[in-house]
Design a protein around this motif. Sequence first.
Motif, short mmCIF file in Angstrom:
data_model
loop_
_atom_site.label_atom_id
_atom_site.label_comp_id
_atom_site.label_asym_id
_atom_site.label_seq_id
_atom_site.Cartn_x
_atom_site.Cartn_y
_atom_site.Cartn_z
N VAL A 160 0.90 -1.03 0.00
CA VAL A 160 0.15 -0.06 0.00
C VAL A 160 1.00 1.18 0.25
O VAL A 160 1.75 1.43 1.01
N GLY A 161 0.85 2.11 -1.05
CA GLY A 161 1.50 3.34 -1.08
C GLY A 161 3.07 3.09 -1.69
O GLY A 161 3.77 4.05 -1.97
N ASN A 162 3.43 1.72 -1.67
CA ASN A 162 4.75 1.42 -2.03
C ASN A 162 4.92 0.93 -3.48
O ASN A 162 6.03 0.50 -4.09
N ALA A 163 3.81 0.41 -4.01
CA ALA A 163 3.70 -0.29 -5.50
C ALA A 163 4.09 0.54 -6.40
O ALA A 163 3.55 1.67 -6.68
N ALA A 164 4.97 0.59 -7.32
CA ALA A 164 5.49 1.23 -8.51
C ALA A 164 4.56 1.28 -9.49
O ALA A 164 4.26 2.36 -9.95
N SER A 165 3.81 0.32 -9.76
CA SER A 165 2.74 0.09 -10.59
C SER A 165 1.74 -0.94 -10.43
O SER A 165 2.22 -1.96 -9.72
N LEU A 166 0.59 -0.86 -10.66
CA LEU A 166 -0.63 -1.68 -10.67
C LEU A 166 -1.62 -1.97 -11.61
O LEU A 166 -1.62 -1.03 -12.46
N ASN A 167 -1.91 -3.00 -11.92
CA ASN A 167 -3.05 -3.38 -12.88
C ASN A 167 -4.29 -3.58 -11.89
O ASN A 167 -4.39 -3.07 -10.52
N ILE A 168 -5.51 -3.63 -12.47
CA ILE A 168 -6.76 -3.54 -11.80
C ILE A 168 -6.97 -4.73 -10.75
O ILE A 168 -7.38 -4.37 -9.80
N ARG A 169 -6.48 -5.79 -11.24
CA ARG A 169 -6.58 -7.00 -10.24
C ARG A 169 -5.90 -6.72 -9.31
O ARG A 169 -6.33 -7.05 -8.06
N MET A 170 -4.63 -6.30 -9.16
CA MET A 170 -3.91 -6.01 -8.04
C MET A 170 -4.26 -4.80 -7.16
O MET A 170 -4.47 -5.01 -5.98
N ALA A 171 -4.94 -3.87 -7.66
CA ALA A 171 -5.52 -2.68 -7.15
C ALA A 171 -6.67 -3.22 -6.29
O ALA A 171 -7.10 -2.49 -5.14
N ARG A 172 -7.49 -4.15 -6.77
CA ARG A 172 -8.68 -4.65 -6.06
C ARG A 172 -8.47 -5.38 -4.73
O ARG A 172 -9.08 -5.20 -3.73
N ALA A 173 -7.19 -6.18 -5.02
CA ALA A 173 -6.70 -7.13 -3.98
C ALA A 173 -6.32 -5.95 -2.81
O ALA A 173 -6.53 -6.23 -1.68
N LEU A 174 -5.47 -4.94 -3.37
CA LEU A 174 -5.12 -4.12 -2.09
C LEU A 174 -6.18 -3.32 -1.50
O LEU A 174 -6.39 -3.11 -0.31
N ALA A 175 -7.17 -3.00 -2.39
CA ALA A 175 -8.45 -2.26 -1.56
C ALA A 175 -9.14 -3.07 -0.65
O ALA A 175 -9.67 -2.64 0.30
N SER A 176 -9.39 -4.43 -1.10
CA SER A 176 -10.08 -5.31 -0.29
C SER A 176 -9.32 -5.28 1.12
O SER A 176 -9.78 -5.28 2.29
N ALA A 177 -7.84 -5.62 1.09
CA ALA A 177 -7.34 -5.58 2.30
C ALA A 177 -7.13 -4.42 3.17
O ALA A 177 -7.27 -4.31 4.27
N VAL A 178 -7.19 -3.21 2.43
CA VAL A 178 -7.37 -1.91 3.06
C VAL A 178 -8.54 -1.75 3.70
O VAL A 178 -8.94 -1.40 4.89
N ASN A 179 -9.86 -2.26 3.20
CA ASN A 179 -11.10 -2.22 3.65
C ASN A 179 -11.28 -2.81 4.76
O ASN A 179 -11.94 -2.57 5.73
N VAL A 180 -10.46 -4.30 4.89
CA VAL A 180 -10.74 -4.97 6.22
C VAL A 180 -10.05 -4.12 7.43
O VAL A 180 -10.66 -4.39 8.52
N GLN A 181 -8.90 -3.50 7.02
CA GLN A 181 -8.34 -2.82 8.28
C GLN A 181 -9.19 -1.72 8.66
O GLN A 181 -9.28 -1.55 9.87
N LEU A 182 -9.49 -1.04 7.53
CA LEU A 182 -10.74 0.12 7.90
C LEU A 182 -11.97 -0.13 8.76
O LEU A 182 -12.30 0.50 9.62
N ASP A 183 -12.22 -1.43 8.33
CA ASP A 183 -13.65 -1.66 9.24
C ASP A 183 -13.23 -1.85 10.66
O ASP A 183 -13.99 -1.88 11.37
N ARG A 184 -12.05 -2.27 10.75
CA ARG A 184 -11.38 -2.73 12.34
C ARG A 184 -11.21 -1.45 13.03
O ARG A 184 -10.49 -1.42 13.94
#
Length: 456
Positions: free
Chosen positions: A83-107
């Motif tokens: 998160v914030g360190n990836a030089a480049s992302l495709n959509i599949r990778m961005a969705r995986a990161l977003a899912s992980a971030v949402n889990v943390q934000l939910d907590r």
Amino acid sequence: MSDPKFNFTQASLTALAAPERRTYYGDTTQRHLFVSVHPSGEKTFYVVRKVGGKPVRVMLGRFDPGTPGNREIPADTDPLDLVGNAASLNIRMARALASAVNVQLDRGINPATERKRNRQAKEAEPTLRQAFERYYRDHLIPHGKRTAEELRGDFARYLGIVPTRPPGGMGPTPKKPECAVDWERRKLSSIQPEEVRRWMVGLKDGIGPRTANKAFALLRAIYRKAGEWRLYVGDDPCEGIPKFPERERSRFLQGHELPAFFEALGRCESDNFRHYILLSLATGARKGNVLAMRWADLDFTAGLWTIPGEKSKSGDPMVIPLTSIAREVLAARRGNGGEWVFPSRAACGHITDFQKPWDDLLKAAGLEDVRLHDLRRSLGSWTAMQGASLAIVGRALGHRSSDATHVYARLHTDPVLDAMERGLSAMLAHGGVTEAGNVVSLKPSQQPPTRTKRQE
């Protein structure tokens, strides 16, 4: 939000034109995933949502249309680390990161805030040198550790940078072994267990297992104290690494070696070094104790030297009889002023090392595998060979054990002194020096008689 939403695809995001001002577009597939399009045309993925009624925006990384659409985050990688360190992302990778971030934000955990906190902690994390200085200042010195200065030297020699000049500008410049490392500027978390293992093996092969274990014990103590004081909360690279087995050393100066030893000693230019060697032989005391000898601890009337408990290995005061040679050496050094028998301009006030002249002495005498500590063992061995009991020898060297302490306590210093004198006399006789005064007054132009017959 009023921002437009659509199903993100590689083609749809690539087709987004550069707007006049930053614009956000939402993904209809992954909740709270947005792409920000900058007037420059750069596109960046974000998680944008509210947490506890407050807006939160977490940057994930830049969209790269050149990254294959089927590429995924490696299975052994924690998405939050990217998160914030990836030089480049495709959509599949961005969705995986977003899912992980949402889990943390939910907590109730904001990965961006955690990342900032970790970055600040990383910046505040001490280097190995800083951790050692804290260990030295807040542990070794307050607890009166007699090896404090020795450990400072060990740190520079095996883990850091040796000074370009000796402490106080006097004496030989310390040397750094080729098998040692320079880690003093490294952060504690950067040193890995495998590096520690390689370093230990290098010291063992290059110098010996005892030195490797001693240096390792220092490194381990630094990490443990740093953890105890909450200076460092990461992993300890020393954890789980065993020490090397050590063989008990029995080396001492043999009879046939003594003539060359005393002859080379007589050619030494330094009175300080020659007197130090003689006092080490004449007292059987440890190197650090001889170098830190104070005039206030010497009782010439009673003929005794008292090593304070905080300076002795056992932690108890140790009384050593002053042999005739010890008295002569000390008499020759009286009048130098100050507190110490071996004064210097070093911070501690006294000379701390004689390794370079010792190495030169051994080379001149043609001796190998003899250490400064072996002088102590030489007195004990020669005293035992003249018939002294083990209890007397132990008392002379200040040895302690639970079985022998009550025996030593009953011994008077007179029989101990007598045994030490006999041991020293035997060494002098084998060395071709028949009078004690000849040893103390040796000058570079004077040499003891050379023995023509090998003596064992």
